[in-house]
Design an enzyme around this catalytic site. Structure first.
Site, mmCIF file in Angstrom:
data_model
loop_
_atom_site.group_PDB
_atom_site.id
_atom_site.type_symbol
_atom_site.label_atom_id
_atom_site.label_comp_id
_atom_site.label_asym_id
_atom_site.label_seq_id
_atom_site.Cartn_x
_atom_site.Cartn_y
_atom_site.Cartn_z
ATOM 1 N N GLY A 22 0.837 -1.181 0.000
ATOM 2 C CA GLY A 22 0.000 0.000 0.000
ATOM 3 C C GLY A 22 0.874 1.234 0.000
ATOM 4 N N GLY A 23 0.247 2.382 0.030
ATOM 5 C CA GLY A 23 1.000 3.620 -0.003
ATOM 6 C C GLY A 23 1.814 3.854 1.246
ATOM 7 C CB ALA A 25 2.449 -0.420 5.413
ATOM 8 C CG ASP A 134 -12.388 0.618 6.663
ATOM 9 O OD1 ASP A 134 -13.279 0.767 5.802
ATOM 10 O OD2 ASP A 134 -11.193 0.463 6.373
#
Length: 676
Positions: A22-23, A25, A134
């Site tokens: 991901g951005g 990690a 979430d």
């Protein structure tokens, strides 16, 4: 206290391939040396986290306080001067989302099994004062026993005044968000979670979302109205439960307490959902303590004292992993601690190590051995096999194809061949000011200290010159792109056409006409960061630099792992991988892998999908009209062991999960060669 070197991680864990990205990690597959247990290692660069550093603190504190059979377990936290490592429970079954895709939709009976586990997890989380905020299939993983584990607490809230305290921050994933949340109203976290559970239940039963649209303003309008279709296969009791959970008025919604013994939930069961933890915090197991005391040459009393501190260090990780082995009926045994290789032997080597530790992905040059649904080097050990001390002189780096464990819906994919500029799949999201974001994050006021002091900030970087290493990968593009390589792989906003400009004007006019709905658009920074895991998300100039930072760090980490991983002879990959059937593998009726690969290669250009080919793996991406990447995923042609046919492994890397589902289904259904 931060340590200066990554050697603290490599001292206790063997690190394998990237299984999530991901951005903010990377998530790597690892193995705890003393216990031999597989773990997921989440690696975060502090400089890339920026203002989201406090959110990491929130996630870590939440996971330290949560211990439940359906919540992913945190084992170990390591902080260096520049990075944060979270060692987490590994779930080989992958995402619940992939399971839904494989089944198209779930039966009511199977849905009930999963949904009872989701209720159990949420009831426990709420009892501890947290709202998850979430909930979605991508944030539920399947463990080796086919049970669900809730992940990604990066957006959770623990209001200082209790769970009944109203929250203000608009966050999460739009399709699962409650009406009061997207309208910008104050909301109760537990009530918003129940709405998300209703959307999740609908997705399990139907195989698609109740509220969905390519235009987010239209999506928000559908959610605020609360109108959705009920497919003919839904039973009356399922329709009733969905209606009770997806009430626009939060005060008319069912509560989690009512869900525990709801008639639909109780069907086929004699008892309500058991939500209490089977693994309460603070429990001390005598067998694990005895084994640790013998291995560490400490008294049992001293070992109990060390474990009871719950520092989430090597002691905590060893104890929790030993306890996990015991609960699975395996021997409570530790390996005799092997000599630790002193990686940093001189100031020069120390400087070189720090300079080289960056994240990137090197080409796979080996044939991996597949164990279940994960990839391991051939000489990895099981509990039944003896442990062999590792020596640095005969070891080689093992790089294997990555599988995503904690996917993100809106995060960067740090791949050298692609542009780091990302556009979210919803066209109307706006980039907020950083100062506004800081003001809105007020739910977790119980976290001590200021945002900037949550972790030790990284030292300022001294400017240095660096040379970019050109990739030798073949970049395949669709016919409507230029042949120039730079234009193929890195299209900027300058390629926008007049049609694109007109489209922007129309969208701006549409957005201006929606004022009466009082709808608050989701900002990229406050969307789900599911790393994650998956996650799992960025759209700022500052975080675009993360690609380069992660790039070289992972490459350097692989170099260090060379000294610490089992040996493996390198050789060219001349055939597809052989794997066992998995949820994210589509079966074909073919036995010739090359033929299937060629069919996919011919289909992708027709679907306007660009790709990079590495052997039998295709790293695909789609772009918007303005040249920005909107979807990234992998398709890998592989051979199944049983039945002996060709399969296509699919894995979402970035982008909206349901858009990905429709696109991949369209690609695979475009050929007549896939089996039913």
């Amino acid at each position: 206290m931060p340590v200066d070197s990554t050697s603290e991680l490599l001292k206790h864990y063997e690190v394998y391939e990237t299984i999530g990205s991901g951005g903010f990690a990377k998530v790597k597959l690892g193995r705890h040396k003393l216990t031999g247990e597989k773990v997921a290692i989440k690696i975060m660069e502090k400089k890339d986290l920026g203002d989201d550093l406090p959110r990491v603190k929130i996630e870590i504190e939440a996971m330290k306080n949560l211990s439940h059979q359906h919540v992913c377990r945190l084992y170990h936290v390591i902080e260096t001067t520049s990075k944060i490592y979270m060692v987490l429970e590994y779930c080989p079954g992958g995402e619940l989302f992939d399971y839904i895709i494989a089944k198209d939709r779930l039966s009511e009976e199977e849905t009930r099994v999963f949904f009872r586990q989701i209720i159990s997890a949420l009831a426990y989380v709420h009892s501890q004062g947290y709202a998850h905020r979430d909930l979605k299939p991508e944030n539920l993983l399947i463990d080796e026993d086919h049970n669900l584990k809730l992940i990604d607490f990066g957006l959770c809230a623990k209001p200082k005044g209790g769970l009944g305290f109203e929250l203000l921050t608009c966050c999460g994933s739009p399709a699962y968000a409650a009406p009061e949340l997207i309208q910008g109203k104050a909301y109760i976290g537990s009530e918003a979670d129940v709405w998300s559970m209703g959307v999740l239940l609908y997705a399990l039963l139907c195989g698609f979302l109740p509220f969905d649209d390519d235009n987010c303003m239209v999506l928000y309008r559908k959610i605020t109205r609360g109108k959705y279709s009920n497919p003919h296969w839904l039973s009356p009791s399922s329709i009733l439960l969905l209606n009770q959970m997806m009430q626009v008025d939060p005060k008319r919604r069912l509560t989690v307490k009512h869900l525990l013994d709801h008639p639909w939930v109780m069907r086929g069961y004699s008892t309500p959902v058991e939500w209490h933890s089977k693994y309460p915090l603070g429990h001390i197991d005598e067998d694990c303590i005895t084994e640790m005391a013998v291995t560490f040459k400490q008294s049992k009393q001293r070992t109990i004292q060390l474990v009871s501190e719950w520092k989430y260090d090597q002691i905590t990780a060893t104890y929790l992993l030993l306890l996990a082995k015991k609960r699975q009926g395996r021997p409570v045994r530790l390996r005799a601690e092997c000599p630790v290789i002193d990686i940093v032997c001189s100031p020069l080597q120390d400087m070189q190590l720090k300079k080289s530790l960056r994240f990137t992905e090197d080409d796979d040059g080996v044939h991996p051995v597949v164990l279940g649904s994960m990839v391991f080097p051939p000489d990895c050990y099981d509990d039944e096999n003896p442990w062999t001390p590792l020596t640095p002189k005969n070891t080689h780096t093992t790089n294997t194809p990555r599988m995503k464990l904690y996917p993100e819906t809106t995060e960067k994919w740090n791949e050298m061949a692609y542009s780091p500029v990302i556009e979210h799949s919803r066209p109307c999201r706006q980039k907020p000011e950083r100062r506004e974001r800081t003001k809105e994050n007020k739910e977790n006021l119980a976290v001590p200290g200021t945002d900037g002091d949550v972790f030790a900030l990284p030292a300022p970087r001294t400017p240095t010159s660096s040379r970019k290493v050109k990739s030798n990968r073949t970049v395949m593009t669709t016919p409507n792109h230029n042949n120039n390589k730079s234009s193929e792989v890195n299209k900027g906003a300058g390629s926008a056409t007049k049609e694109g400009s007109r489209r922007r004007e129309v969208e701006q006019q549409q957005n201006g006409q929606q004022g009466e709905l009082n709808i608050l658009a989701f900002s990229p920074e406050r969307r789900s960061r599911s790393l994650d895991l998956a996650g799992c998300q960025v759209d700022s100039g500052q975080k675009r630099k993360g690609g380069k930072v992660f790039g070289s760090l992972e490459r350097g980490l692989d170099k260090v792992i060379t000294m610490l991983t089992p040996s493996k002879k390198r050789g060219p990959r001349d055939g597809p991988r052989k794997i066992k059937a998995q949820y994210n593998v589509t079966l074909t009726n073919q036995t010739n892998a090359d033929q299937v690969l060629n069919q996919i290669l011919s289909i992708l250009p027709e679907k306007n999908v660009d790709f990079v080919q590495k052997g039998y793996t295709l790293k695909c991406h789609t772009q918007s009209d303005f040249g920005k990447v909107t979807m990234q995923f992998e398709l890998e042609v592989c051979l199944l062991q049983k039945p002996e046919v060709v399969g296509i492994r699919r894995q979402r890397l970035k982008g909206d999960a349901w858009v990905y589902k429709h696109l991949v289904e369209d690609i695979l259904s475009s050929s007549s060669q896939w089996s039913a």
